[in-house]
Design a protein around this motif. Sequence first.
Motif, PDB file in Angstrom:
ATOM      1  N   TYR A 156     -59.330 -18.444   2.441  1.00 55.73           N
ATOM      2  CA  TYR A 156     -60.280 -17.352   2.675  1.00 55.73           C
ATOM      3  C   TYR A 156     -61.495 -17.451   1.746  1.00 55.73           C
ATOM      4  CZ  TYR A 156     -57.201 -15.142   6.020  1.00 55.73           C
ATOM      5  OH  TYR A 156     -56.456 -14.876   7.142  1.00 55.73           O
ATOM      6  N   HIS A 157     -61.302 -18.038   0.591  1.00 58.83           N
ATOM      7  CA  HIS A 157     -62.449 -18.278  -0.303  1.00 58.83           C
ATOM      8  C   HIS A 157     -63.429 -19.240   0.351  1.00 58.83           C
ATOM      9  CE1 HIS A 157     -64.821 -18.645  -3.881  1.00 58.83           C
ATOM     10  NE2 HIS A 157     -64.443 -19.881  -4.136  1.00 58.83           N
ATOM     11  N   ARG A 158     -62.883 -20.298   0.974  1.00 58.69           N
ATOM     12  CA  ARG A 158     -63.745 -21.248   1.682  1.00 58.69           C
ATOM     13  C   ARG A 158     -64.449 -20.592   2.867  1.00 58.69           C
ATOM     14  NH1 ARG A 158     -63.248 -26.873   1.368  1.00 58.69           N
ATOM     15  NH2 ARG A 158     -62.735 -27.455  -0.783  1.00 58.69           N
ATOM     16  N   ASP A 160     -65.576 -17.646   2.848  1.00 58.35           N
ATOM     17  CA  ASP A 160     -66.460 -16.629   2.257  1.00 58.35           C
ATOM     18  C   ASP A 160     -65.933 -15.204   2.428  1.00 58.35           C
ATOM     19  OD1 ASP A 160     -68.299 -18.486   1.317  1.00 58.35           O
ATOM     20  OD2 ASP A 160     -69.362 -18.545   3.221  1.00 58.35           O
ATOM     21  N   ASP A 161     -64.634 -15.058   2.729  1.00 60.03           N
ATOM     22  CA  ASP A 161     -64.012 -13.734   2.761  1.00 60.03           C
ATOM     23  C   ASP A 161     -63.401 -13.507   1.371  1.00 60.03           C
ATOM     24  OD1 ASP A 161     -62.680 -11.390   3.212  1.00 60.03           O
ATOM     25  OD2 ASP A 161     -61.784 -12.016   5.118  1.00 60.03           O
ATOM     26  N   HIS A 162     -64.279 -13.218   0.402  1.00 62.09           N
ATOM     27  CA  HIS A 162     -63.858 -13.241  -1.000  1.00 62.09           C
ATOM     28  C   HIS A 162     -62.943 -12.066  -1.346  1.00 62.09           C
ATOM     29  CE1 HIS A 162     -66.614 -16.477  -1.309  1.00 62.09           C
ATOM     30  NE2 HIS A 162     -67.689 -15.728  -1.105  1.00 62.09           N
ATOM     31  N   SER A 165     -59.573 -13.068  -0.218  1.00 55.76           N
ATOM     32  CA  SER A 165     -59.140 -14.163  -1.086  1.00 55.76           C
ATOM     33  C   SER A 165     -58.622 -13.627  -2.420  1.00 55.76           C
ATOM     34  CB  SER A 165     -60.315 -15.119  -1.337  1.00 55.76           C
ATOM     35  OG  SER A 165     -59.960 -16.115  -2.277  1.00 55.76           O
ATOM     36  N   SER A 198     -67.837 -15.723  -7.110  1.00 53.41           N
ATOM     37  CA  SER A 198     -68.482 -15.512  -5.814  1.00 53.41           C
ATOM     38  C   SER A 198     -68.793 -14.048  -5.573  1.00 53.41           C
ATOM     39  CB  SER A 198     -67.590 -16.032  -4.682  1.00 53.41           C
ATOM     40  OG  SER A 198     -67.382 -17.419  -4.798  1.00 53.41           O
ATOM     41  N   ARG A 549     -77.538 -14.643  -6.519  1.00 57.29           N
ATOM     42  CA  ARG A 549     -77.889 -14.292  -5.141  1.00 57.29           C
ATOM     43  C   ARG A 549     -78.920 -15.263  -4.580  1.00 57.29           C
ATOM     44  NH1 ARG A 549     -75.825  -9.560  -2.954  1.00 57.29           N
ATOM     45  NH2 ARG A 549     -73.902  -9.206  -4.107  1.00 57.29           N
ATOM     46  N   ARG A 552     -77.338 -18.763  -3.922  1.00 60.05           N
ATOM     47  CA  ARG A 552     -76.529 -18.773  -2.700  1.00 60.05           C
ATOM     48  C   ARG A 552     -77.396 -18.616  -1.458  1.00 60.05           C
ATOM     49  NH1 ARG A 552     -72.801 -15.356  -6.058  1.00 60.05           N
ATOM     50  NH2 ARG A 552     -71.204 -16.788  -6.791  1.00 60.05           N
ATOM     51  N   GLU A 556     -77.115 -22.147   1.691  1.00 63.32           N
ATOM     52  CA  GLU A 556     -76.224 -21.868   2.809  1.00 63.32           C
ATOM     53  C   GLU A 556     -75.790 -23.185   3.450  1.00 63.32           C
ATOM     54  OE1 GLU A 556     -79.552 -18.742   3.487  1.00 63.32           O
ATOM     55  OE2 GLU A 556     -78.380 -18.934   5.294  1.00 63.32           O
ATOM     56  N   LEU A 560     -74.104 -18.553   9.913  1.00 63.00           N
ATOM     57  CA  LEU A 560     -73.351 -17.310   9.726  1.00 63.00           C
ATOM     58  C   LEU A 560     -74.228 -16.145  10.131  1.00 63.00           C
ATOM     59  CD1 LEU A 560     -71.646 -17.808   6.244  1.00 63.00           C
ATOM     60  CD2 LEU A 560     -70.502 -17.686   8.437  1.00 63.00           C
TER      61      LEU A 560
END
Length: 936
Positions: A156-158, A160-162, A165, A198, A549, A552, A556, A560
Amino acid sequence: MSAHTITYETHPQELLDLLASMWIELRSSHMISGQPRGKKSGEGVALAQKALAIASTTTDSGVQAEAHRMVAYALNANEQYEDSIEHYQQALGTLDTVRGKEELAARTRLGLIGALLMSGRYSEAIQTAELAHQWFSSSGDDAGLAKLYTNLGNVYHRLDDHARSLEYHSKANAIFKVKGDKRALALSMLNMANVLSSLDRFAESERLYIAAERLSRQMDVPDLLIQAKYNHAYLHFLRGRFSDALRTFAGLRRRFATHQSLRYAALCDLDEAEIYLHLNVASDAAMLSRRAIESFTKLGMRYEQAKASVFLGIALAQQSELTEAQGIFKHAQMLFEEESNQYWSALLDLYRAEAYFSLRRFCEAQSLADSARQRFANAGIPSKHALCLILLARLSMNLGQQEAGRRYAEEALNLTRAHRMPLLLFRTLTTNAELLERVSEIDEAKKLYKEAASEIELSRSYLERDDLKVAFLEGKHVVFESLARIALDEAESSEASADSITEAFGWCERSKARGLIDLLSGQVSKITAHADKSLLNRVRRLHEELNSRHIRATAETRLLNAAAPGADVDLKENELSKILGGLSDADPEYVSLQKVSVASLEKIQQSLPKDTTLVEYFSIGQEVLAFVIDSQQVSVVRRLCPSKRVDHLLECLRFQLDRFQLSPEYIKRHEQVLSVSMQQQLLDLYRALVAPIRHQLNTAHLIIVPHGALHYLPFHAFFDGRQYLTDAYAISYAPSASVLQHCLEKADVSGSSPLVVGVPDRNAPQIRREIKQLGSLFLDARRLEGRRATRRVFRRESASADFIHIATHAVFRKDNPMSSAFKLGDGWISALDLYGMSCAANLITLSGCSTGMQQVAGGDELLGLVRGFLYAGARSLLLSLWPVHDESTASLMSHFYRYWFEGATKAVALQRAAIRLREDFPHPFFWAPFLIVGKP
């Protein structure tokens, strides 16, 4: 690894016992999925392959499944993930059909999930986890569940659902604590630290990285320690601690190279290249990108190869190698298309369009920009969609398509406001304002320019980075210049008022202040301040969060349809603005390095010494103008000359100075011709820049505030046909009127002795004589010479001094101005270092070669060491504009210090010393290189 004897008549159970002993040996290396390849992992693969060879001697499926599990485990820890997946699946093909093997199948799936994760096959990883979860839950196996939660947290980290995760990693961490599994706990800390970084929870993340590193050392697990250090280095990058990140990555790369882990060494190169792009050090970024491309090509890692190619293209574009950059971008785009990566393919359409724009190939640029626009619009990525519209608006302007340009610009602005994208608002406002100004809708243009200026009053101006630094967005200073031009035009109108001149002056000062803030972006943690520590710590945290911020936002990696973090950025910047506003009274200089804050014209007039006139030059487009300010009145003289004329005259002046690099015999033989030629150049400069305002210069002292290329000019040596300006005026200089005010407000340092620093070498042996001469002149001076002049001792001794004389070499980094430095006995002190030091001195003299020479960019950034010393507490600096002559410099210094110590101001002392030196060395090359900057 020990040897194992293979016999061909062994019973299956004996083979299983043998494999079990080999498993014990294999697992004693404590290898994990995702670790860098090393000696142990290579030996592990060899042992597992031997196990598979043993298993091939029997038809027993259980033995063969166990051997495949061993090979999969070893390959997974040796960065051979796809091969590992194949062996896991072969093992599971057997285990899932044999009753009683459910536990072994569930544990095998744990390894498979890790391999699928590292291969980017996330959906398969989650499906595999669901099967494993059924068994671990029903059997009450907490240890297995903890490992499963760890794998799911990483997946989930990969994705981006931190939040999810962190939830899984926290569950795993709690179980490992209860079980007392220190090794698993260290890995859990590392995973949680990755997720927290993250989420911009940097302090918590750092604590966990440090704890994971400490536990890894205690247990002597070097591979886990390396992983923790690698991820900790990237945290430094996100927080804007670039030097810490670069230092760690460099050390790790050496270790990876030693262990022949080409993959991780290449990843270090890729990360370092990204950092150097953020620092605008394009040459180093290009070198690292090329090396990464070569490594990833060998490894067959096409995605990483393509990304490294993008970084190389950006670095080349920043160095104006646009044609080569185009080829690199096109090749990278082909690689991404083969990988079916639509995001990067579309982004490269945009990059190629920007490069074509800079090459003035507008039609090709327009076609690519429109292609990128359609792709980002269809994919629902408003930030990149808006960038395409901005570029299309500027292309339309250049193609004479004004109506189309306005439509694109208005659509970009509406899109930016609708999706609350503050990192893009500055660009869209500026583009719309420029289009309105072109069609003479001045009031509306001014309104948008002012809104754009407010957008860059704080940190978001540097957060919004232009990767290619292309010409379609000339720079943030253009907004201030446009507002100054509009105000000046109003001052010339029939309804003119003094307020218009005051307003124009304020915008010019803001332009200069903005340049320095951009240079120091991301370096707030290194700046010394004098205010409430808790507030300063919050300022640093906010900068780190905003910096991450931005990083990141510009890194990208896939399409997304995610909401832009506009509200969050707004909240953080509003809080930062309020805190800096509260700090303004306690430490105005510290605030001025982060927020555009300038002194009012009234305050500047009040702070000017008696009998002093300040002349502040400014360039707007091709126009050079001057504000003439004394304690009673302000005037502005426009259209002194075109900027191109200044560039030409500067080039001619440099030609005259370069002739003194020739042999002494040549100089002596042509002395008269050289003097006449130089006087003519100085007369041309006088006529262009001083003659139109000379009638307003009625005081004994002048303070010159240059702009752009004018920073290179020795105004004190300008010739009016009868005499040099220094014969009529004592002249000093300042980076800006606001910086001058800070210098003037500081009281003189008293009760401290001088500090004399000299670092001679074979290229500058005269430094030893210079230090000896000064030592005899100032008997109470503290002396630091050669190896004794260390950085640590200099920091301590320079904290307070009557004056500091530094005789050494200085270097200027055009690509990275804050790395400009002067040499000490054990290393270098950089311009950035000075912002974290205290150098409270009435005067700092830099007598090395070209110490004052500075690269001047469009925004008039005062580069080099000058601004750093002034912030560190120096009231004034004495430095040179060009390489100095040893004998004449020694004589000038002797005269200067004598006049100063007799009671003259520093500006008057330098004036008298130059006039006295001219008796022995009449050419300006000898008597005119030095100038006073700061408090006169």
